[in-house]
Structures are given as C-alpha cells and as structure tokens.
Design a protein around this motif. Structure first.
Motif, PDB file in Angstrom:
ATOM      1  N   SER A  91       0.916  -1.183   0.206  1.00 62.10           N
ATOM      2  CA  SER A  91       0.041   0.000  -0.010  1.00 62.10           C
ATOM      3  C   SER A  91       0.847   1.270   0.038  1.00 62.10           C
ATOM      4  N   MET A  92       2.046   1.310   0.106  1.00 64.29           N
ATOM      5  CA  MET A  92       2.856   2.507   0.277  1.00 64.29           C
ATOM      6  C   MET A  92       3.651   2.889  -0.916  1.00 64.29           C
ATOM      7  N   GLN A  94       3.394   1.838  -4.111  1.00 65.27           N
ATOM      8  CA  GLN A  94       2.745   2.192  -5.764  1.00 65.27           C
ATOM      9  C   GLN A  94       3.117   3.356  -6.265  1.00 65.27           C
ATOM     10  N   HIS A  95       2.862   4.440  -5.344  1.00 70.12           N
ATOM     11  CA  HIS A  95       3.332   5.871  -5.702  1.00 70.12           C
ATOM     12  C   HIS A  95       4.514   6.026  -6.626  1.00 70.12           C
ATOM     13  N   TYR A  96       5.547   5.073  -6.349  1.00 68.53           N
ATOM     14  CA  TYR A  96       6.878   5.327  -6.703  1.00 68.53           C
ATOM     15  C   TYR A  96       7.091   4.516  -8.234  1.00 68.53           C
TER      16      TYR A  96
END
Lengths: 240, 414
Positions: A91-92, A94-96
């Motif tokens: 959940s953390m 993905q942004h990257y």
C-alpha cells in the motif's frame, strides 16, 4: 556520516561540472526485492561511490541520485530504494512505480526464499503497468559469501532468460573488509547501473566497457545471455 | 495565509485530557522536578501535571524520571510487570525472520560507546520482547520500524517494563500501524496535507503540484521519529511528548517540520523526487521545543475532527483515535507507586503476565486478575472484581464510567 541514511549522493565524478545543463535527462530506476537482500547497499554504493558502513531497514522509500556522463550527455540517474516488507509494497510503494524507466530486481544469493519471491515481484511490476518494454535486470547480491550460496548461477540464469533479463551476480560488501583488497567489486556495482543507463539511453543491446580489473577476485559479473533465443527482446551486457 | 508563522510561540504548553493545549508560564528545571515528584506521590496520581511536564520544555528531564513517569502515562503498575519472555517465544512466529533481520541490523540506535557484547545482548532482548507482544496479541502485525519504538523503550526502562509499555502502546497509539495492511496508516498520513492547507495554502499547493505524497513522513510517524533522529536525546524528548499526547500528534509535529522548512521546500524544483528527498531528510538542528509548542497549537486550532470534516477524510476507522479518550480516562485513577507496591505485595501477585493487556482497571486492581482473565462472560468478571478487590469503591467508580462510555468502549477495555 558514512552511513546509508538516505543522503543525496550527487556525484560529479564523471562530469567536469557539478551543475547539470538545463535539460538534463532523468532516468528513474526502482530497486525492489525482499527485505535484507541488499537494495540499500547497492544503491548507496552507486550513488555515494563507497560502501555504507552499515545499513538499516528501509521504511517506505529512500531516494538517491547521481549524475553520470554517457556518450557526452549528462544524465541524472534517480534510484528509488524501497522497503522489502510486504505490507509496505502493498500500500505504500505504488506511488513510486509511476513513470519509472527501469526496474532492478534484487535477490540474495545466500537466501533461496528471496529468489523464490521474484515471480511475485515481477507480478507486482505488471500490476503497475510496467511491461516488458521497461528494461529490467536481475541482480544476485552477496556473491562474496561463497560458502553459503543457495541460489546457483545456473538456476538464476535460467530464470533471467525466461524473463528476458540480464543477470548480474555481485556483492555490495566493502571489498576492503575482505582478504583480497584488490577485487574491485565496486566496479561491478557501477557496471550494473551504468548498463541500465546505457540501455535506457540507446534502448539497444550494448557492451559495457567497464574495466574488470582484478577479475580474479571473488566477484562475478556474469555474462548476459548472448545465445540468441528470443534475443530481440532481450538485452545483455558483458563486462568480463 | 501563514497564521502559524505570525503567531508567537508560548513558552510552554500543555496537553489536557483531550489533547489540546493550554498556556502555562515556563518554570525552571528545579521547580519542574519538584512538580513531577509531587504529582507522582499524589493519590490518585496527578496525571494532568505529568502530561503537562512531558510536553513542556525539556520534557521529563532525566531517564530516572522517565522510568517513573512513562508507566504512569500509560497506566502501568510497575510492581506488576510481565515476566521475561521464555525460550519458546521464538518458536513458530510468522514474523520471526523479519524481526531478527531488522533488529540485528539496527546498530545505530544503540549508544556509540556501548560494547558490542552488551549491544548484542540487548538486541536479543529486543527480539524476544517484540515476539512476546506479537504472540500475546495475535491481532497485531509487525511492521518494519516497530523495532525502533521497541529499542527506545528498552534502552530507558529495561526489558520487563518495556514489554508492558510496548504492549499498551501497540494496542493504542500504534494500533493503526499494526493492522494486517497499511491502509489505516495511510489514513493517518492523510491528515498531514489538510493541516498544511490550513496554515500555508501556498506550500500545500506546491506540494500537491509536485505530487510528493506523504510517504516522506511515514518513518517519522510509525517510529515516532526514532528511525530518523541521529541524537537519542531528541528521540526521548519526542517520546515524552507523544506518550502524553493524542495518537495523531506525530502528524501535527510532521506538519510543523514541513512548515519550518517552508522556504527550502518552495525553492526546490517542483518535482516529486526532489521534494520527497528534501523533506525526508530531517535537519540536524531542528528547534524541537519550538516545534513541539507549535504542534500543540496546531492541534488545538485544527483538531482531528475538524480536519476530517474539512478535508472530507473518509470516516475514520482508526482504532488509535477511537479508543484514545477511553485510554486517557483509564489513566485518571492510578495509585502512587508507594501504595501500588504495598498493595501488590499484599495481594501476593507480582507475576501476572497478562495484566498489562488490559486497560482501565489494573492500576486500581492489583490482585488476581491474571487468573480472572480466563474464559467466560466479561460482565461476570467485572462483578467478581468489584466484590473481591480491596479497592472496591474505586473499581466500581471506574466500572461505572466505563458503562457510561457505552458497550464499544467496554469491549475495548476488556
């Protein structure tokens, strides 16, 4: 502080000026793999030009970058060093994955489980719409620990071939802490990321001419596959 | 636009029961020391004064005081601490490998001069301690960074009290981070941007344009800054503050750190990587006392409920937030240590390893609760306590309050 923290390691060793020209191209590379395989070590080594004394668990995402010169062009290589624990990736991180130009998969040669996780990591990339057109490389780390190797080169090479990735076996460990101070494995870490950078620049197979000095050391930078096969989509590097 | 910057920082602020701040003239260290000592021997313990002391300038001043005050802030009876974990604690736990991996490489957290053997011994304690909590609380899941919290506690209060504290923190302040997924953690991080939006719209918009997200503050939040601060004394100062505050306070502090660096941020290229990198680096010379005061002011001015409304944050499933008030109230009826010691001895029960799992009543109830925590109806248990405890009146008072909070709270308590 010669620690891995996440300091910005802007190296200008390969450029004559520390200031990038106005339109510096940026290559974003994400480094993924299980916890403890050495992602922080590898990225720190490449960006800071030296080995970290000690590394700690990465929480979330750390960012490092470095300027390099390739064929007269100054390029900024951005490395995204990610947390290995599954809960972070779900959940953390993905942004990257967005707008990433290349992916480096890392496993620990002395830890078979980290190798068995690779399909999950590859699947993870697919889910973030990173297809096979995005250059990917496979890095087996800790090859200096010869007595505890659990993942043989043959198996790893087969896996790399099946996924059209070049395979590198390396060690991000400080060579000075070992018997043979001349093994220069630092050049191999260099070679891994420079290979990706060259690939990105040309989007063609290439031969990297990184001098394998002291190649009699414990470190192997394995050949990429050069035996044809589905060579069109595969790309390889050979430094030894 | 920048209300915060214009405001003068008050010399010391306190967190009251609801986590908001009130003004208080700054007092000297000696006076503070005396106040803390006084608060500790009051019956019941003067928890308001202890919270205020933990949040105001200098925090709890010394490790010796921390060992006395930290357990009070978490409602722990220091005479009834859990046993050291047995050997079997390492058997069959899904997170065993991850815990060992993270703890063994967490060298930086230990004092520089510490002999390697001593450090190694503490690291082994740390592994046991974490696994003990996880085994006791199957609903809790280990996350990388949890070990940074655990080590901070261990270094100050020792193994057994650290286990008691970590257990309590894990079920309250850190609870959201220990879900099976990190969705709740993300939710907590989502409070950051709305705070910035209230204080400095320009900075907020810049960060939105850069698409920087909030992951730069992730390790701050889930380790209470233990993972990122190079100086242990600063970590301790923040732990004093957070132990006495609302579980969202680390986010308010994160906001003040970002606001403090506002100029630098705006000068940076408006790009995710650059802004993420700048922000994730905590400067060495942060004015902690100033920022702590500002965080309290922000909390007072923009409490979580207001932010949730304004920012249309999804209705909150946060256990840390929803159980906080009950937790705070549970700390109000603690007996001072001299009384606790007497009572605990008299009850002949210094051994209940289950005691610390349960909030609210244990301090008022030294006794046979270890055995009582068996199976069976909760209400019946409560009744049995009421009858058997030497402190019957106090118990009933607490129980009655609990009833008023409603059944959800009650279930969380028991």
């Amino acid at each position: 502080m010669a620690e891995s923290g996440s300091s910005l390691e802007l190296s200008s060793s390969l450029t004559s000026s520390t200031l990038p020209p106005p339109r510096t191209r940026i290559f974003k590379i994400i480094v993924i793999g299980d916890s403890g395989v050495g992602k922080t070590c590898l990225t720190y080594r490449f960006c800071a030009g030296k080995f970290p004394e000690k590394t700690e668990a990465t929480i979330g995402v750390d960012f490092r970058e470095r300027l390099v010169e390739i064929d007269g062009e100054t390029i900024k290589i951005q490395l995204w060093d990610t947390a290995g624990q599954e809960r972070f990736r779900k959940s953390m991180v993905q942004h990257y994955y967005r707008n990433v130009h290349a992916v480096v998969f890392v496993y620990d040669m002395t830890n078979a489980a980290s190798f068995r996780s690779l399909p999950a990591w590859i699947e993870e990339c697919k889910q973030h719409a990173l297809g096979t057109e995005v250059p990917r490389i496979l890095v087996g780390n800790k090859c200096d620990l010869q007595d505890s190797i659990q993942v043989g080169t043959d198996v790893a090479q087969q896996f790399a071939d099946a996924h059209s990735m070049p395979l590198f076996e390396t060690s991000a460990k400080n060579p000075n802490s070992q018997g043979d101070g001349n093994c220069r494995n630092s050049d191999h870490v260099e070679a891994i990321f420079m290979t990706v950078a060259h690939k990105l620049k040309s989007q063609k197979p290439l031969v990297l001419s990184q001098p394998p000095e002291g190649s009699g050391g414990t470190i192997n930078l394995s050949r990429g596959r050069d035996d044809g096969g589905d060579g069109a989509r595969s790309w390889s590097c050979s430094s030894c | 636009m920048k209300k915060l910057k214009r405001k003068k920082l008050n010399g010391g602020a306190v967190v009251n029961e609801n986590g908001s701040a009130t003004r208080e003239p700054e007092c000297g260290k000696k006076q503070k020391l005396a106040e803390i000592q006084q608060a500790l021997i009051r019956d019941p313990v003067d928890i308001e004064t202890l919270r205020r002391a933990a949040a105001t300038k200098g925090g709890l001043l010394t490790d010796e005081l921390r060992r006395k005050v930290w357990p009070k802030l978490l409602n722990i009876n220091v005479y009834d601490l859990p046993h050291k974990p047995g050997r079997d604690v390492r058997e069959n736990h899904k997170d065993y490998n991850q815990v060992v991996l993270d703890v063994r490489r967490s060298m930086k957290r230990f004092p520089k001069g510490m002999p390697a053997t001593e450090r190694a011994a503490l690291q082994e304690q740390l592994i046991d301690m974490i696994l003990e909590i996880l085994k006791r609380n199957p609903q809790l899941h280990y996350y990388q960074g949890y070990h940074d919290v655990a080590v901070t506690l261990l270094l100050v209060v020792g193994e057994r009290m650290a286990i008691a504290m970590l257990d309590k923190l894990s079920n309250y302040h850190l609870r959201d981070f220990m879900d099976p997924t990190m969705d709740s953690t993300k939710h907590i991080l989502n409070y950051l941007m709305p705070i910035l939006e209230q204080v400095d719209l320009e900075l907020h918009d810049f960060m939105i344009r850069a698409e920087v997200g909030t992951i730069f503050a992730l390790s701050w939040l889930i380790t209470w800054y233990g993972h990122v601060l190079p100086e242990f004394k600063h970590t301790l100062r923040l732990y004093d503050f957070f132990l006495a505050s609302h579980p969202l306070m680390p986010i308010y502090l994160a906001a003040t750190i970002v606001l403090h660096r506002e100029k630098k941020v705006k000068q940076t290229e408006c790009d995710m990587a650059m802004v993420h990198h700048l922000l994730s680096q905590i400067p060495q010379d942060l004015p902690y006392e100033l920022l702590i005061g500002q965080a309290q002011e922000l909390f007072e001015q923009y409490p979580p409920s207001l932010l949730a409304k304004r920012a249309a944050l999804q209705s909150c499933k946060s256990l840390s937030i929803s159980t906080f008030q009950a937790f705070q109230r549970s700390t109000l009826h603690q007996r001072p240590d001299c009384v606790l010691q007497r009572l605990t001895k008299a009850q002949g029960s210094t051994t209940s390893s289950h005691a610390v799992q349960h909030t609210g009543l244990e301090a008022a109830l030294p006794g046979e609760r270890g055995q009582l925590w068996g199976k069976g109806n909760r209400m019946v248990k409560m009744a049995v306590w009421g009858l058997s405890a030497t402190l019957g009146a106090a118990v009933l008072a607490v129980a009655q309050t609990a009833m008023e909070w409603g059944p959800e709270v009650l279930l969380q308590l028991f």
